[in-house]
Scaffold this motif. Structure first.
Motif, PDB file in Angstrom:
ATOM      1  N   THR A  28       0.975  -1.363   0.085  1.00 16.86           N
ATOM      2  CA  THR A  28       0.011   0.117   0.020  1.00 16.86           C
ATOM      3  C   THR A  28       0.850   1.435   0.006  1.00 16.86           C
ATOM      4  OG1 THR A  28      -1.588  -1.086   1.225  1.00 16.86           O
ATOM      5  CG2 THR A  28      -1.801   1.098   1.127  1.00 16.86           C
ATOM      6  N   ASP A  29       1.933   1.292   0.686  1.00 14.46           N
ATOM      7  CA  ASP A  29       2.909   2.290   0.761  1.00 14.46           C
ATOM      8  C   ASP A  29       3.492   2.618  -0.696  1.00 14.46           C
ATOM      9  OD1 ASP A  29       2.115   2.697   3.483  1.00 14.46           O
ATOM     10  OD2 ASP A  29       4.011   2.048   4.329  1.00 14.46           O
ATOM     11  N   ALA A  30       3.718   1.570  -1.287  1.00 17.08           N
ATOM     12  CA  ALA A  30       4.367   1.868  -2.513  1.00 17.08           C
ATOM     13  C   ALA A  30       3.250   2.139  -3.571  1.00 17.08           C
ATOM     14  CB  ALA A  30       5.001   0.440  -3.042  1.00 17.08           C
ATOM     15  N   GLY A  31       1.971   2.349  -3.244  1.00 14.07           N
ATOM     16  CA  GLY A  31       1.015   2.746  -4.332  1.00 14.07           C
ATOM     17  C   GLY A  31       0.224   1.664  -4.949  1.00 14.07           C
ATOM     18  N   HIS A  32       0.339   0.324  -4.371  1.00 12.83           N
ATOM     19  CA  HIS A  32      -0.644  -0.578  -4.905  1.00 12.83           C
ATOM     20  C   HIS A  32      -1.841  -0.579  -4.322  1.00 12.83           C
ATOM     21  CE1 HIS A  32       3.140  -1.772  -7.126  1.00 12.83           C
ATOM     22  NE2 HIS A  32       3.781  -1.970  -6.000  1.00 12.83           N
ATOM     23  N   GLU A  33      -2.861  -1.162  -5.106  1.00 12.73           N
ATOM     24  CA  GLU A  33      -4.300  -1.467  -4.307  1.00 12.73           C
ATOM     25  C   GLU A  33      -4.140  -2.913  -3.817  1.00 12.73           C
ATOM     26  OE1 GLU A  33      -7.748  -0.092  -6.804  1.00 12.73           O
ATOM     27  OE2 GLU A  33      -6.417   0.285  -8.158  1.00 12.73           O
ATOM     28  N   VAL A  34      -4.530  -3.315  -2.833  1.00 15.54           N
ATOM     29  CA  VAL A  34      -4.580  -4.556  -2.098  1.00 15.54           C
ATOM     30  C   VAL A  34      -5.616  -5.056  -1.523  1.00 15.54           C
ATOM     31  CG1 VAL A  34      -3.560  -6.130  -0.373  1.00 15.54           C
ATOM     32  CG2 VAL A  34      -1.879  -4.142  -1.289  1.00 15.54           C
ATOM     33  N   ARG A  35      -6.283  -6.075  -1.875  1.00 13.95           N
ATOM     34  CA  ARG A  35      -7.211  -6.765  -1.253  1.00 13.95           C
ATOM     35  C   ARG A  35      -6.879  -7.993  -0.566  1.00 13.95           C
ATOM     36  NH1 ARG A  35     -12.278  -6.959  -5.815  1.00 13.95           N
ATOM     37  NH2 ARG A  35     -12.496  -4.703  -6.388  1.00 13.95           N
ATOM     38  N   VAL A  36      -7.412  -8.214   0.655  1.00 17.02           N
ATOM     39  CA  VAL A  36      -6.965  -9.446   1.365  1.00 17.02           C
ATOM     40  C   VAL A  36      -8.307 -10.140   1.539  1.00 17.02           C
ATOM     41  CG1 VAL A  36      -6.136 -10.105   3.638  1.00 17.02           C
ATOM     42  CG2 VAL A  36      -5.502  -8.256   2.684  1.00 17.02           C
ATOM     43  N   SER A  37      -8.074 -11.633   1.271  1.00 17.19           N
ATOM     44  CA  SER A  37      -9.222 -12.615   1.520  1.00 17.19           C
ATOM     45  C   SER A  37      -8.478 -13.509   2.731  1.00 17.19           C
ATOM     46  CB  SER A  37      -9.457 -13.591   0.315  1.00 17.19           C
ATOM     47  OG  SER A  37     -10.128 -12.916  -0.758  1.00 17.19           O
ATOM     48  N   GLU A  84     -14.869 -14.156  -5.018  1.00 14.33           N
ATOM     49  CA  GLU A  84     -13.389 -14.550  -4.985  1.00 14.33           C
ATOM     50  C   GLU A  84     -12.899 -14.518  -6.679  1.00 14.33           C
ATOM     51  OE1 GLU A  84     -11.401 -14.828  -2.153  1.00 14.33           O
ATOM     52  OE2 GLU A  84     -13.280 -13.827  -1.651  1.00 14.33           O
ATOM     53  N   GLN A  85     -13.645 -15.133  -7.629  1.00 17.72           N
ATOM     54  CA  GLN A  85     -13.206 -15.084  -8.965  1.00 17.72           C
ATOM     55  C   GLN A  85     -13.178 -13.594  -9.315  1.00 17.72           C
ATOM     56  OE1 GLN A  85     -16.555 -17.372 -10.707  1.00 17.72           O
ATOM     57  NE2 GLN A  85     -15.366 -19.432 -10.156  1.00 17.72           N
ATOM     58  N   GLU A  86     -13.915 -12.726  -8.906  1.00 20.79           N
ATOM     59  CA  GLU A  86     -14.041 -11.383  -9.241  1.00 20.79           C
ATOM     60  C   GLU A  86     -12.646 -10.684  -8.861  1.00 20.79           C
ATOM     61  OE1 GLU A  86     -13.899  -7.040  -8.852  1.00 20.79           O
ATOM     62  OE2 GLU A  86     -14.242  -8.365  -7.151  1.00 20.79           O
ATOM     63  N   LYS A  87     -12.246 -11.240  -7.484  1.00 25.09           N
ATOM     64  CA  LYS A  87     -10.890 -10.505  -7.094  1.00 25.09           C
ATOM     65  C   LYS A  87      -9.796 -10.992  -8.032  1.00 25.09           C
ATOM     66  CE  LYS A  87     -12.520 -10.600  -2.133  1.00 25.09           C
ATOM     67  NZ  LYS A  87     -12.267 -11.342  -0.924  1.00 25.09           N
ATOM     68  N   LEU A  88      -9.928 -12.236  -8.415  1.00 27.90           N
ATOM     69  CA  LEU A  88      -8.964 -12.918  -9.231  1.00 27.90           C
ATOM     70  C   LEU A  88      -8.882 -12.195 -10.472  1.00 27.90           C
ATOM     71  CD1 LEU A  88      -8.977 -16.783  -8.505  1.00 27.90           C
ATOM     72  CD2 LEU A  88      -6.918 -15.450  -8.184  1.00 27.90           C
ATOM     73  N   LEU A  89      -9.748 -11.817 -11.209  1.00 27.76           N
ATOM     74  CA  LEU A  89     -10.025 -11.198 -12.259  1.00 27.76           C
ATOM     75  C   LEU A  89      -9.483  -9.601 -12.321  1.00 27.76           C
ATOM     76  CD1 LEU A  89     -13.151 -12.609 -13.974  1.00 27.76           C
ATOM     77  CD2 LEU A  89     -10.858 -13.064 -14.532  1.00 27.76           C
ATOM     78  N   TRP A  90      -9.890  -8.975 -11.062  1.00 29.42           N
ATOM     79  CA  TRP A  90      -9.222  -7.606 -10.712  1.00 29.42           C
ATOM     80  C   TRP A  90      -7.937  -7.804 -10.756  1.00 29.42           C
ATOM     81  CZ3 TRP A  90      -7.142  -6.580  -6.075  1.00 29.42           C
ATOM     82  CH2 TRP A  90      -6.944  -5.349  -5.830  1.00 29.42           C
ATOM     83  N   ALA A  91      -7.081  -8.595  -9.880  1.00 34.94           N
ATOM     84  CA  ALA A  91      -5.717  -8.402  -9.640  1.00 34.94           C
ATOM     85  C   ALA A  91      -4.917  -8.688 -10.488  1.00 34.94           C
ATOM     86  CB  ALA A  91      -5.586  -9.624  -8.658  1.00 34.94           C
ATOM     87  N   ASP A  92      -3.725  -7.919 -10.400  1.00 32.15           N
ATOM     88  CA  ASP A  92      -2.560  -7.915 -11.638  1.00 32.15           C
ATOM     89  C   ASP A  92      -1.507  -9.097 -11.129  1.00 32.15           C
ATOM     90  OD1 ASP A  92      -3.222  -5.898 -13.381  1.00 32.15           O
ATOM     91  OD2 ASP A  92      -2.756  -4.606 -11.572  1.00 32.15           O
ATOM     92  N   ALA A  93      -1.764  -9.275  -9.699  1.00 33.88           N
ATOM     93  CA  ALA A  93      -0.975 -10.240  -8.847  1.00 33.88           C
ATOM     94  C   ALA A  93      -1.475 -10.833  -7.722  1.00 33.88           C
ATOM     95  CB  ALA A  93       0.598  -9.530  -8.512  1.00 33.88           C
ATOM     96  N   LEU A  94      -1.308 -12.274  -7.389  1.00 37.84           N
ATOM     97  CA  LEU A  94      -1.927 -12.984  -6.481  1.00 37.84           C
ATOM     98  C   LEU A  94      -0.615 -13.414  -5.578  1.00 37.84           C
ATOM     99  CD1 LEU A  94      -4.079 -14.986  -5.308  1.00 37.84           C
ATOM    100  CD2 LEU A  94      -3.608 -16.496  -6.888  1.00 37.84           C
ATOM    101  N   ILE A  95      -0.889 -13.431  -4.366  1.00 42.85           N
ATOM    102  CA  ILE A  95       0.149 -13.688  -3.329  1.00 42.85           C
ATOM    103  C   ILE A  95      -1.075 -14.844  -2.239  1.00 42.85           C
ATOM    104  CG2 ILE A  95       1.295 -13.213  -1.178  1.00 42.85           C
ATOM    105  CD1 ILE A  95       2.044 -10.562  -2.500  1.00 42.85           C
ATOM    106  N   LEU A  96      -0.409 -15.914  -2.443  1.00 39.16           N
ATOM    107  CA  LEU A  96      -1.015 -16.881  -1.509  1.00 39.16           C
ATOM    108  C   LEU A  96      -0.144 -17.104  -0.192  1.00 39.16           C
ATOM    109  CD1 LEU A  96      -1.716 -19.942  -3.555  1.00 39.16           C
ATOM    110  CD2 LEU A  96      -3.392 -18.000  -3.072  1.00 39.16           C
ATOM    111  N   GLN A  97      -0.701 -16.891   0.901  1.00 36.96           N
ATOM    112  CA  GLN A  97       0.357 -16.722   2.060  1.00 36.96           C
ATOM    113  C   GLN A  97      -0.231 -17.696   3.186  1.00 36.96           C
ATOM    114  OE1 GLN A  97       0.624 -13.365   4.487  1.00 36.96           O
ATOM    115  NE2 GLN A  97       1.390 -14.271   6.385  1.00 36.96           N
ATOM    116  N   PHE A  98       0.650 -18.797   3.682  1.00 37.47           N
ATOM    117  CA  PHE A  98       0.117 -19.753   4.198  1.00 37.47           C
ATOM    118  C   PHE A  98       1.406 -20.709   5.193  1.00 37.47           C
ATOM    119  CE2 PHE A  98       0.862 -21.560   0.149  1.00 37.47           C
ATOM    120  CZ  PHE A  98       1.744 -22.788   0.450  1.00 37.47           C
ATOM    121  N   PRO A  99       1.134 -21.192   6.321  1.00 37.06           N
ATOM    122  CA  PRO A  99       2.002 -22.100   7.046  1.00 37.06           C
ATOM    123  C   PRO A  99       2.160 -23.602   6.218  1.00 37.06           C
ATOM    124  CG  PRO A  99       0.080 -22.105   8.193  1.00 37.06           C
ATOM    125  CD  PRO A  99      -0.220 -20.941   7.001  1.00 37.06           C
TER     126      PRO A  99
END
Length: 259
Positions: A28-37, A84-99
């Motif tokens: 966000t500080d770098a100017g990107h839009e972020v959505r979190v699921s 969630e599909q709408e979010k994927l189509l919206w995004a330029d990049a996807l990050i999956l974070q998990f243990p």
């Protein structure tokens, strides 16, 4: 740029929770839009079943792939899947974070993939013939987007080395990076992995944030993992085995990566 972070950890006060907060702030500080699921916070339903297809006739035998295709094509998907599909189509990049739990992602995140990756959306698209076998592995509805994994594990880095007891980390993550991300078209950049999570003190956390921040800053410049595209001549079709002049003498997961 627009980034979707799909986050799977049940404790917001965990190391993963702190990493998630850092990722959102850095981007966000770098100017990107972020959505979190945040799947646990959302109460995400992990199991794929007939309830995901609102137009499914209860008298019919439930066939997941056919039901998914029909629901996607006719607008009969449950609202959470469509969102969630709408979010994927919206995004330029996807990050999956998990243990890393038992050599894979938590069940809730696997359930996100099972349900969101509908037939007609993430698979089952494109021409199937003796020339092409669908738009996948380098092509697909999500091509042109980037993806990256942020993974934490209690094991040592040496445990996941080339001769480590757990197998190389790239092999452990291959089904996710190649099968879940590259399959529908993502350009997959190398993962960011935090090892020995129980030994992360303030100094290690600061070093982790610095290294992760650099990876996030260069997300769009980092060379993706050079997986071989399915329809680019490397594979015989429809057998989908490597042609002799590609990855000669190599077998296993590494055979599907250039170089």
């Amino acid at each position: 740029m627009k980034v979707l972070l799909v986050y799977a950890h049940p404790e917001p006060r965990s190391l993963n929770g702190s990493i998630r907060d850092f990722v959102v702030k850095r981007l966000t500080d770098a100017g990107h839009e972020v959505r979190v699921s945040d799947l646990y916070a959302m109460g995400w339903k992990a199991s794929l079943d007939a309830a995901d297809s609102t137009g499914w006739n209860d008298d019919e035998r439930f066939e997941p792939s056919r039901a998914s295709a029909r629901a996607f094509a006719n607008g009969h998907q449950s609202a959470d899947i469509a969102a969630e599909q709408e979010k994927l189509l919206w995004a330029d990049a996807l990050i999956l974070q998990f243990p890393l739990w038992w050599f894979s992602m938590p069940a809730i995140l696997k359930g996100w993939v099972d349900r969101v990756y509908a037939n007609g959306f993430a698979y089952g698209v494109g021409e199937h013939s003796d020339q092409r076998w669908g738009n996948r592995y380098g092509e697909g509805n999500l091509s042109g987007k980037r993806a990256m994994l942020i993974v934490t594990t209690g094991g040592w880095e040496s445990h996941y080395s080339a001769r480590g007891i757990n197998g190389p980390m790239n092999d452990v993550l291959f089904p996710i990076q190649h099968g879940i991300l590259y399959y529908p078209g993502f350009d997959v950049v190398p993962p960011f992995v935090v090892y020995r999570t129980s030994k992360v003190d303030e100094a290690r956390f600061e070093a982790t944030r610095e290294a992760l921040g650099e990876r996030l800053d260069s997300l769009w410049e980092t060379a993706p993992i050079p997986f071989l595209p399915q329809n680019g001549g490397a594979y015989a079709i429809p057998e989908l085995t490597l042609n002799d002049d590609f990855s000669a003498g190599k077998t296993g997961f590494g055979a599907h990566v250039m170089g």
